[in-house]
Design an enzyme around this catalytic site. Structure first.
Site, PDB file in Angstrom:
ATOM      1  N   GLU A   1     -90.214  32.604 -90.299  1.00  0.00           N
ATOM      2  CA  GLU A   1     -90.096  31.960 -91.611  1.00  0.00           C
ATOM      3  C   GLU A   1     -89.117  30.807 -91.538  1.00  0.00           C
ATOM      4  OE1 GLU A   1     -89.234  34.591 -94.828  1.00  0.00           O
ATOM      5  OE2 GLU A   1     -88.585  32.982 -96.148  1.00  0.00           O
TER       6      GLU A   1
ATOM      7  N   LYS B   1     -86.930  27.477 -93.109  1.00  0.00           N
ATOM      8  CA  LYS B   1     -86.201  26.980 -94.300  1.00  0.00           C
ATOM      9  C   LYS B   1     -85.350  25.809 -93.831  1.00  0.00           C
ATOM     10  CE  LYS B   1     -83.259  28.525 -98.146  1.00  0.00           C
ATOM     11  NZ  LYS B   1     -82.459  29.650 -98.688  1.00  0.00           N
TER      12      LYS B   1
ATOM     13  N   HIS C   1     -85.363  44.515 -95.452  1.00  0.00           N
ATOM     14  CA  HIS C   1     -84.464  44.236 -94.339  1.00  0.00           C
ATOM     15  C   HIS C   1     -83.870  45.591 -93.948  1.00  0.00           C
ATOM     16  CE1 HIS C   1     -84.280  40.434 -96.679  1.00  0.00           C
ATOM     17  NE2 HIS C   1     -84.133  39.862 -95.511  1.00  0.00           N
TER      18      HIS C   1
ATOM     19  N   MET D   1     -94.483  45.206 -94.154  1.00  0.00           N
ATOM     20  CA  MET D   1     -93.623  44.255 -93.447  1.00  0.00           C
ATOM     21  C   MET D   1     -92.185  44.747 -93.458  1.00  0.00           C
ATOM     22  SD  MET D   1     -91.208  41.645 -94.141  1.00  0.00           S
ATOM     23  CE  MET D   1     -91.502  40.550 -95.522  1.00  0.00           C
TER      24      MET D   1
ATOM     25  N   ASP E   1     -91.462  36.863-102.561  1.00  0.00           N
ATOM     26  CA  ASP E   1     -90.054  36.824-102.157  1.00  0.00           C
ATOM     27  C   ASP E   1     -89.318  36.038-103.229  1.00  0.00           C
ATOM     28  OD1 ASP E   1     -88.143  35.632 -99.283  1.00  0.00           O
ATOM     29  OD2 ASP E   1     -87.641  36.898-100.996  1.00  0.00           O
TER      30      ASP E   1
ATOM     31  N   HIS F   1     -89.181  27.216 -99.768  1.00  0.00           N
ATOM     32  CA  HIS F   1     -88.580  26.575 -98.599  1.00  0.00           C
ATOM     33  C   HIS F   1     -89.277  25.277 -98.244  1.00  0.00           C
ATOM     34  CE1 HIS F   1     -87.024  30.772 -97.253  1.00  0.00           C
ATOM     35  NE2 HIS F   1     -86.594  30.422 -98.452  1.00  0.00           N
TER      36      HIS F   1
ATOM     37  N   GLU G   1     -92.842  30.076 -96.823  1.00  0.00           N
ATOM     38  CA  GLU G   1     -92.393  30.400 -98.184  1.00  0.00           C
ATOM     39  C   GLU G   1     -92.490  29.161 -99.061  1.00  0.00           C
ATOM     40  OE1 GLU G   1     -88.817  32.797 -99.128  1.00  0.00           O
ATOM     41  OE2 GLU G   1     -88.300  31.182-100.509  1.00  0.00           O
TER      42      GLU G   1
ATOM     43  N   ASP H   1     -82.457  26.954-103.116  1.00  0.00           N
ATOM     44  CA  ASP H   1     -83.573  27.903-103.008  1.00  0.00           C
ATOM     45  C   ASP H   1     -83.588  28.811-104.233  1.00  0.00           C
ATOM     46  OD1 ASP H   1     -84.373  30.504-100.547  1.00  0.00           O
ATOM     47  OD2 ASP H   1     -85.586  29.514-102.089  1.00  0.00           O
TER      48      ASP H   1
ATOM     49  N   ASP I   1     -94.718  34.183 -98.155  1.00  0.00           N
ATOM     50  CA  ASP I   1     -93.707  34.476 -99.200  1.00  0.00           C
ATOM     51  C   ASP I   1     -93.999  33.613-100.418  1.00  0.00           C
ATOM     52  OD1 ASP I   1     -90.530  35.168 -97.448  1.00  0.00           O
ATOM     53  OD2 ASP I   1     -92.393  36.305 -97.680  1.00  0.00           O
TER      54      ASP I   1
ATOM     55  N   ASP J   1     -86.185  30.678-105.540  1.00  0.00           N
ATOM     56  CA  ASP J   1     -86.938  31.943-105.472  1.00  0.00           C
ATOM     57  C   ASP J   1     -87.400  32.382-106.862  1.00  0.00           C
ATOM     58  OD1 ASP J   1     -84.832  33.330-102.823  1.00  0.00           O
ATOM     59  OD2 ASP J   1     -86.575  32.013-102.742  1.00  0.00           O
TER      60      ASP J   1
ATOM     61  N   ASP K   1     -81.265  46.594 -96.349  1.00  0.00           N
ATOM     62  CA  ASP K   1     -81.680  46.893 -97.727  1.00  0.00           C
ATOM     63  C   ASP K   1     -81.891  48.405 -97.836  1.00  0.00           C
ATOM     64  OD1 ASP K   1     -81.886  44.130 -98.153  1.00  0.00           O
ATOM     65  OD2 ASP K   1     -84.039  44.118 -97.709  1.00  0.00           O
TER      66      ASP K   1
HETATM   67  C1  DIG Z   1     -85.559  34.453 -97.431  1.00  0.00           C
HETATM   68  O1  DIG Z   1     -86.584  33.697 -97.976  1.00  0.00           O
HETATM   69  C2  DIG Z   1     -86.073  35.425 -96.421  1.00  0.00           C
HETATM   70  C3  DIG Z   1     -85.373  36.732 -96.531  1.00  0.00           C
HETATM   71  O2  DIG Z   1     -85.497  37.139 -97.861  1.00  0.00           O
HETATM   72  C4  DIG Z   1     -86.196  37.596 -95.656  1.00  0.00           C
HETATM   73  O3  DIG Z   1     -85.596  37.643 -94.395  1.00  0.00           O
HETATM   74  C5  DIG Z   1     -87.532  36.918 -95.548  1.00  0.00           C
HETATM   75  C6  DIG Z   1     -88.608  37.922 -95.778  1.00  0.00           C
HETATM   76  O4  DIG Z   1     -89.680  37.421 -96.472  1.00  0.00           O
HETATM   77  N1  DIG Z   1     -87.452  35.813 -96.510  1.00  0.00           N
HETATM   78 MN    MN Z   2     -88.668  34.361 -97.804  1.00  0.00          MN
HETATM   79 MN    MN Z   3     -86.307  31.632-100.493  1.00  0.00          MN
END
Ligand code: DIG
Ligand code: MN
Ligand code: MN
Length: 388
Positions: free
Chosen positions: A182, A184, A55, A89, A288, A221, A218, A256, A246, A258, A58
């Site tokens: 993406e 969610k 990001h 990316m 991710d 998600h 993802e 979530d 992801d 992760d 980041d």
């Molecule tokens: C959350 O799953 C999102 C953030 O971490 C980011 O914006 C994106 C990138 O893969 N996934």
């Molecule tokens: Mn993600």
């Molecule tokens: Mn996530």
């Protein structure tokens, strides 16, 4: 036993925010000291990653001075060169700063919507500066706690206006960049617009430049939404929209998480890896995810190594499945075609329709056939458990 050592051709990537997670959660502060972007690149190079994503914030803190930003970028660039990592990316943090408390592109405040566009354009420039070819949009704050606050159709329109504006910006700048949305379903907002990959695919079709935009599904998600992740990935792939992915893992019905890839639902992870490898997906395998809060940085390296190792183990299992004589014989039997329906296959013709309407079908005989899926699935389990 194969060598499950990650190599550049595997295209394993991690976000700075993943291995850089300090373990903060809603109920506790950091458990690990923060590392600089450059330090995280050295860590990722040590464990064998191919690339790193970020990001904007980041890499460059939101209030960094130009001199601070230049110094950070210099160190980051050197670390990339030292470790031979690439940046496939990039993405924008449109969810951390309080200004985004009611969303970014869908905020009720036009100042916030305009600032979000400015921040994203600058972030796109930064990602392209480091070579990114995929730009992800995760609208983590694009949602509501109360639907009294805004009309949902208006919110979707605001999202579209922002995406159309940014597609024009990318075209205007001449950037070689594909945009990946993406989904969610919730968290951090009570409900998030475009909650699944399927919703995103429908949304993309309404954009002014749909050809520039795909999805970044993802695992966690879609699992949060109770959806078969691989099916969504297959639908995205089949429509030419799987621009990025992801990878992580998730217990159903939870926030979530992760989790490390493949650490919860091995069978789902197997089918996902098998699909990606069977169709020769050539994008990044982006993890991710983040290490357990219990871990120090040696544990973070264990986490990163585990993501890649499990992927490679499942990749070998997928190859084994495709070469297993009994499994393939069963699949051939299950998919046997005596050719009798060939006259009705393919595109419509009035003649086909007329003939098909007259065709006799013995429903009892057809339905009496056993499909041997129990045997097929047990062979899959045997394979995954190392019993064949
Ligand atoms: C959350 O799953 C999102 C953030 O971490 C980011 O914006 C994106 C990138 O893969 N996934
Ligand atoms: Mn993600
Ligand atoms: Mn996530």
């Amino acid at each position: 036993m194969s060598d499950f050592t990650p190599k550049p051709e595997h295209k394993f990537t991690f976000g700075l925010w993943t291995v850089g997670s300090t373990g903060r959660d809603p109920f506790g502060g950091p458990v690990r000291s923060p590392k600089s972007p450059a330090e995280l690149v050295y860590l990722l190079g040590e464990v064998g990653a191919y690339g790193v994503n970020f990001h904007d914030n980041d890499l460059i803190p939101i209030d960094a001075t130009p001199a601070e930003a230049a110094a950070i970028k210099k160190d980051f660039r050197k670390a990339l060169a030292d470790m031979g990592l690439v940046v496939p990316m990039a993405t924008t943090n449109l969810f951390g700063d309080p200004i985004f408390k009611d969303g970014a592109f869908t905020s009720n405040d036009p100042k916030v919507r305009s600032y979000a566009l400015q921040k994203t354009m600058r972030s796109i420039d930064l990602g392209v500066e480091f070579g990114a070819k995929i730009y992800v949009f995760w609208g983590g704050r694009e949602g509501t706690e109360t639907d009294s606050s805004k009309n949902a159709a208006l919110a979707i329109r605001r999202n579209r206006e922002a995406m159309d504006f940014l597609c024009e910006y990318v075209l205007d700048q001449g950037y070689d960049l594909k945009l990946a949305l993406e989904a969610k379903p919730n968290e951090p907002r009570g409900d998030i617009y475009n909650p699944t990959t399927g919703h995103m695919l429908a949304f993309i079709s309404t954009l002014a430049h749909p050809e520039m935009v795909g999805v970044n599904p993802e695992v966690a998600h879609e699992h949060m939404a109770g959806i078969n992740f691989m099916h969504g990935v297959a639908q995205a792939w089949e429509s030419g929209k799987l621009f990025h992915i992801d990878l992580n893992d998730q217990y159903p019905g939870r926030y979530d998480q992760d989790l490390r890839f493949g650490s919860r639902d091995i069978k789902a992870a197997f089918y996902l890896v098998k699909f990606l490898e069977d169709v020769h997906y050539d994008g990044s395998r982006h993890f991710d995810a983040h290490a357990y809060r219990t871990e120090d940085y040696e544990g973070v390296k264990d986490f990163a190594r585990g993501c890649m190792r499990t992927y490679l183990i499942l990749k070998e299992k997928a190859a084994q499945f495709n070469q297993d004589a009994e499994i393939q014989a069963l699949l051939a039997e299950i998919n046997a075609d005596d050719g009798s329906m060939a006259p009705f296959a393919g595109k419509y013709t009035p003649q086909k329709a007329a003939a098909l309407k007259e065709q006799a079908f013995d429903r009892q005989a057809i339905s009496a056939r056993g499909l041997r899926y129990e045997r097929l699935d047990q062979l899959t389990i045997d394979l995954l458990l190392g019993a064949r």
